[in-house]
Design a protein around this motif. Structure first.
Motif, PDB file in Angstrom:
ATOM      1  N   HIS A 153      28.803 -18.550  37.917  1.00 23.72           N
ATOM      2  CA  HIS A 153      27.327 -17.734  37.348  1.00 23.72           C
ATOM      3  C   HIS A 153      26.378 -18.593  37.191  1.00 23.72           C
ATOM      4  O   HIS A 153      25.199 -18.247  37.632  1.00 23.72           O
ATOM      5  CB  HIS A 153      27.694 -16.724  36.304  1.00 23.72           C
ATOM      6  CG  HIS A 153      26.395 -16.517  35.709  1.00 23.72           C
ATOM      7  ND1 HIS A 153      25.977 -15.218  36.189  1.00 23.72           N
ATOM      8  CD2 HIS A 153      25.757 -16.585  34.619  1.00 23.72           C
ATOM      9  CE1 HIS A 153      24.725 -14.814  35.436  1.00 23.72           C
ATOM     10  NE2 HIS A 153      24.743 -15.878  34.482  1.00 23.72           N
ATOM     11  N   TYR A 199      22.988 -18.575  39.190  1.00 26.67           N
ATOM     12  CA  TYR A 199      21.649 -18.211  38.394  1.00 26.67           C
ATOM     13  C   TYR A 199      20.385 -19.114  38.947  1.00 26.67           C
ATOM     14  O   TYR A 199      19.385 -18.953  39.322  1.00 26.67           O
ATOM     15  CB  TYR A 199      21.888 -18.108  36.715  1.00 26.67           C
ATOM     16  CG  TYR A 199      20.564 -17.762  36.043  1.00 26.67           C
ATOM     17  CD1 TYR A 199      20.268 -16.327  36.026  1.00 26.67           C
ATOM     18  CD2 TYR A 199      19.600 -18.797  35.792  1.00 26.67           C
ATOM     19  CE1 TYR A 199      19.206 -15.769  35.094  1.00 26.67           C
ATOM     20  CE2 TYR A 199      18.400 -18.334  35.061  1.00 26.67           C
ATOM     21  CZ  TYR A 199      18.172 -16.989  34.805  1.00 26.67           C
ATOM     22  OH  TYR A 199      17.153 -16.431  33.746  1.00 26.67           O
ATOM     23  N   ALA A 232      22.016 -11.464  36.432  1.00 23.45           N
ATOM     24  CA  ALA A 232      23.018 -11.375  35.255  1.00 23.45           C
ATOM     25  C   ALA A 232      24.326 -11.231  35.897  1.00 23.45           C
ATOM     26  O   ALA A 232      24.691 -11.152  36.887  1.00 23.45           O
ATOM     27  CB  ALA A 232      22.641  -9.969  34.359  1.00 23.45           C
ATOM     28  N   THR A 233      25.341 -11.264  34.927  1.00 24.04           N
ATOM     29  CA  THR A 233      26.664 -10.956  35.058  1.00 24.04           C
ATOM     30  C   THR A 233      27.251  -9.788  34.000  1.00 24.04           C
ATOM     31  O   THR A 233      26.691  -9.770  32.944  1.00 24.04           O
ATOM     32  CB  THR A 233      27.489 -11.975  35.128  1.00 24.04           C
ATOM     33  OG1 THR A 233      28.915 -11.745  35.195  1.00 24.04           O
ATOM     34  CG2 THR A 233      27.464 -12.715  33.559  1.00 24.04           C
ATOM     35  N   ASN A 234      28.204  -8.864  34.549  1.00 18.21           N
ATOM     36  CA  ASN A 234      28.585  -7.824  33.804  1.00 18.21           C
ATOM     37  C   ASN A 234      29.990  -7.822  33.441  1.00 18.21           C
ATOM     38  O   ASN A 234      30.765  -7.642  34.361  1.00 18.21           O
ATOM     39  CB  ASN A 234      28.359  -6.653  34.586  1.00 18.21           C
ATOM     40  CG  ASN A 234      29.002  -6.467  35.959  1.00 18.21           C
ATOM     41  OD1 ASN A 234      28.960  -7.370  36.694  1.00 18.21           O
ATOM     42  ND2 ASN A 234      29.809  -5.173  35.929  1.00 18.21           N
ATOM     43  N   LEU A 260      29.223 -14.759  27.313  1.00 21.69           N
ATOM     44  CA  LEU A 260      27.763 -14.183  27.273  1.00 21.69           C
ATOM     45  C   LEU A 260      27.287 -14.782  26.313  1.00 21.69           C
ATOM     46  O   LEU A 260      25.709 -15.153  26.461  1.00 21.69           O
ATOM     47  CB  LEU A 260      27.714 -12.526  27.272  1.00 21.69           C
ATOM     48  CG  LEU A 260      28.460 -12.139  28.384  1.00 21.69           C
ATOM     49  CD1 LEU A 260      28.482 -10.643  28.301  1.00 21.69           C
ATOM     50  CD2 LEU A 260      28.325 -12.474  29.785  1.00 21.69           C
ATOM     51  N   VAL A 263      20.782 -15.357  31.972  1.00 15.83           N
ATOM     52  CA  VAL A 263      20.715 -13.950  32.057  1.00 15.83           C
ATOM     53  C   VAL A 263      19.273 -13.548  32.003  1.00 15.83           C
ATOM     54  O   VAL A 263      18.598 -13.885  31.023  1.00 15.83           O
ATOM     55  CB  VAL A 263      21.702 -13.186  31.148  1.00 15.83           C
ATOM     56  CG1 VAL A 263      23.184 -13.466  31.803  1.00 15.83           C
ATOM     57  CG2 VAL A 263      21.526 -13.504  29.594  1.00 15.83           C
ATOM     58  N   ASP A 264      19.121 -12.423  32.766  1.00 12.85           N
ATOM     59  CA  ASP A 264      17.719 -11.887  32.570  1.00 12.85           C
ATOM     60  C   ASP A 264      17.638 -10.493  32.067  1.00 12.85           C
ATOM     61  O   ASP A 264      16.570  -9.875  31.751  1.00 12.85           O
ATOM     62  CB  ASP A 264      17.045 -11.847  33.785  1.00 12.85           C
ATOM     63  CG  ASP A 264      16.639 -13.293  34.541  1.00 12.85           C
ATOM     64  OD1 ASP A 264      16.440 -14.020  33.725  1.00 12.85           O
ATOM     65  OD2 ASP A 264      16.970 -13.605  35.828  1.00 12.85           O
ATOM     66  N   ALA A 324      20.732  -7.786  29.647  1.00 15.30           N
ATOM     67  CA  ALA A 324      22.057  -7.838  29.245  1.00 15.30           C
ATOM     68  C   ALA A 324      22.993  -6.974  29.855  1.00 15.30           C
ATOM     69  O   ALA A 324      22.426  -5.513  29.638  1.00 15.30           O
ATOM     70  CB  ALA A 324      22.200  -7.624  27.719  1.00 15.30           C
ATOM     71  N   GLN A 325      23.862  -7.169  30.615  1.00 18.34           N
ATOM     72  CA  GLN A 325      24.582  -5.913  31.271  1.00 18.34           C
ATOM     73  C   GLN A 325      25.860  -5.833  30.534  1.00 18.34           C
ATOM     74  O   GLN A 325      26.420  -6.746  30.198  1.00 18.34           O
ATOM     75  CB  GLN A 325      24.712  -6.547  32.769  1.00 18.34           C
ATOM     76  CG  GLN A 325      23.676  -6.331  33.447  1.00 18.34           C
ATOM     77  CD  GLN A 325      23.519  -6.938  35.054  1.00 18.34           C
ATOM     78  OE1 GLN A 325      24.846  -7.272  35.467  1.00 18.34           O
ATOM     79  NE2 GLN A 325      22.580  -6.938  35.800  1.00 18.34           N
ATOM     80  N   LEU A 385      15.518  -9.088  25.855  1.00 14.86           N
ATOM     81  CA  LEU A 385      16.428  -8.677  26.842  1.00 14.86           C
ATOM     82  C   LEU A 385      16.660  -7.082  26.774  1.00 14.86           C
ATOM     83  O   LEU A 385      17.031  -6.678  25.818  1.00 14.86           O
ATOM     84  CB  LEU A 385      17.596  -9.202  27.239  1.00 14.86           C
ATOM     85  CG  LEU A 385      17.398 -10.792  27.365  1.00 14.86           C
ATOM     86  CD1 LEU A 385      18.796 -11.422  27.575  1.00 14.86           C
ATOM     87  CD2 LEU A 385      16.491 -11.227  28.347  1.00 14.86           C
TER      88      LEU A 385
END
Length: 582
Positions: A291, A295, A308-310, A324, A399-400, A402-403, A456
């Motif tokens: 990730h 990114y 992002a990653t979820n 995270l 991350v851009d 929060a997922q 975020l």
């Protein structure tokens, strides 16, 4: 570079470089259409609705890309769908009316390529890491899935008809690179057509780059290999370079915590290993490294991208929140040497924010698991490579937005003794099946609060409820929940979260129509039911016989218009906790 500017009203995080750099945005291509063209399109339509049964007088021809939906409905003129809808896609503006959520809030549905496209793992078809299991009969073949690859316009019309302004999809690595080093440009062109069709319907594409699958030639244990982050980075560079003009919102890896646990702890995903925490930890570390690399690559290609990653929301800190937290640690001012102590503080905060099961048995089991997990997955070594990657990078944050994916986060509650009555008969597995997972709308607020990072926005990129269909017969859930109730209660909870001050700005329901659920078609999550006994026939109701699509449409319309009557009240009730199992 992508031509979609930042969403008005939402916080656009500054790219986290050591040196401040000005963001640039391009003027939205869709805004070149004139007001006259929009008026002409509007004049030709009586009502921009998926339920319109007759084209407006004066319209010479039904929109070229529209299909006949399961309800027999017809769409309205192409001018409304293309002239005004593309403008909405480019600007993110959904309504000028007062809203119960933040300006620019996105409503959408979520899908995954392998689960909907069809055409994998058969003779002459691209093969992924599920091929051996399908060929050996260990799982039900994926087959045609929903036929989305050829019928995408029909399905996107359904999404547009719901009133959504976003569509989450994935680009399948095995389809684009079926053989090592060979990129199928025709497949990439087809994905570009799908992305263009999204934007033509006012749907902002949210694209996942890895949704549990990769090419078979990489091997089932690809994520245990030291070079897996580098190989993934090469894949990301190819996709973003080719499709970046049509998309700037990316999910790098979907639920990598679930992928590691199901592949090497529970044995329900290939390679099917069980009770191997060392391999799970190594895969988690490699995927977090992947990730970080993705990114960096995406932001070199698209400075204004949202990446992002979820993770799947889980109550155990090491299996959800901790990786995270590592991604934002430098941005929080945490030095490398101070990271272990900070993570220990965050662990305490996490357990203070998320609720423990009300059942005494589950509460005790959860507490045991919380004490045991740090021994199996030690924080000081679990993400050693990813942590080094974070502190060696030129960036400070990875991350851009929060997922999170929210279903049934209580880890202990996913276990139970065999022999319970369940939908379709007695269940003899020690795990709770998908159609028996407990809905917890109030828990959604807790986990949004837990996901909150200052600066975020928060996106819930998956949330949905499962029921069971076996050999064409639909079984009601044991707890009596229906999908329309689930939608109303969870989205109402999300509105309460927003009104409490949390920067929630997006919701993607899982999923549009009943699809392939990782080895079986029995679990059903769709707003639209699918009759697989008579081919891939889409119903206007879900597989429980409920018009859930209309409920979602009503909620979207009402929330955007500031109509509180579409919501239900909040507050935890006795039924929000599980029965005293196992």
């Amino acid at each position: 570079m992508n031509d979609v500017p930042p969403t008005p009203g939402s916080k656009q995080p500054t790219r986290p470089t050591k040196k401040a750099s000005a963001r640039t945005t391009k003027a939205a291509a869709g805004t070149k259409k004139t007001a006259a063209g929009t008026k002409k399109a509007a004049a030709g339509t009586k009502k921009a609705s998926a339920r319109t049964t007759k084209a407006a007088a004066g319209t010479k021809k039904a929109a070229a890309g529209t299909k006949k939906t399961a309800a027999g409905t017809k769409k309205t003129a192409a001018g409304t769908k293309k002239a005004s809808a593309r403008t909405n896609s480019d600007t993110g503006q959904v309504s000028a009316l007062p809203s119960l959520v933040r300006p620019g809030f996105h409503f959408g549905v979520a899908t995954a390529g392998f689960q909907v496209e069809g055409g994998f793992n058969g003779p002459g078809e691209p093969k992924n890491n599920w091929y051996r299991w399908e060929a050996d009969g260990r799982v039900e073949p994926s087959g045609e899935a929903l036929g989305f690859w050829s019928r995408y316009e029909e399905y996107l019309d359904l999404v547009h008809g719901l009133g959504c302004d976003s569509f989450r999809m994935s680009v399948e690595w095995s389809r684009v690179e079926p053989e090592e080093g060979h990129l199928d440009e025709s497949a990439l062109e087809h994905y570009k057509l799908i992305l263009t069709a999204c934007r033509d319907r006012g749907l902002m594409p949210l694209v996942t780059l890895h949704h549990f699958t990769h090419p078979r030639w990489l091997g089932e244990e690809f994520w245990l290999k030291p070079d897996s982050p580098q190989r993934f980075g090469e894949w990301v560079s190819n996709v973003v370079g080719y499709l970046g003009e049509e998309c700037r919102h990316w999910v790098t890896l979907n639920e990598f915590n679930i992928l590691a646990l199901h592949s090497w702890m529970l044995g329900s995903f290939p390679p099917g290993k069980r009770g191997d925490p060392a391999s799970s930890a190594r895969a988690l570390d490699n995927m977090l490294c992947a990730h970080i690399r993705a990114y960096e690559i995406i932001h070199r290609e698209q400075r204004d991208a949202m990446v992002a990653t979820n993770n799947y929301a889980l109550s155990i800190y090491e299996l959800d929140r901790m990786p995270l937290d590592i991604l934002v640690a430098r941005d929080r001012g945490i030095e490398h040497h101070a990271l272990p102590a900070w993570l220990a503080e965050r662990r305490v905060e996490h357990y203070g924010r998320v609720a423990v099961a009300t059942s005494l048995i589950y509460k005790n089991l959860e507490n045991v698991m919380r004490k045991l997990t740090p021994r199996l997955f030690p924080a000081d070594s679990m993400f050693a490579n990813a942590t080094n990657a974070v502190y060696e990078s030129d960036l400070d944050r990875f991350v851009d937005v929060a997922q999170l994916d929210f279903y049934a986060p209580g880890t202990a509650e996913n276990f139970r003794l065999p022999g319970h009555d369940d939908a379709g008969g007695r269940d003899w597995l020690p795990f709770r099946p998908l159609w028996s997972m407990r809905p917890d709308p109030d828990g959604l607020i807790d986990y949004c609060n837990d996901a909150h990072v200052e600066g975020l926005d928060i996106w819930v990129v998956e949330n949905g409820m499962c029921n069971r269909v076996r050999r064409g017969r639909s079984f009601p859930r044991i707890d009596g929940w229906t999908r329309d109730r689930y939608l109303r209660e969870n989205i109402s909870a999300l509105v309460r979260a927003s009104e409490s001050g949390l920067p929630v700005s997006g919701y993607w329901h899982w999923t549009l129509a009943d699809n392939y659920e990782w080895g079986s078609y029995e679990p059903r999550f769709g707003l639209f039911g699918v009759d697989r006994e008579r081919g891939i026939t889409i119903s206007d109701r879900d597989s429980m016989g409920v018009d859930s699509a209309s409920t979602y449409r009503e909620l979207i319309r009402g929330i955007r218009a500031g109509d509180r009557s579409v919501l239900v009240g909040g507050g935890r009730s006795a039924e929000s906790g599980p029965r005293d199992e196992p």
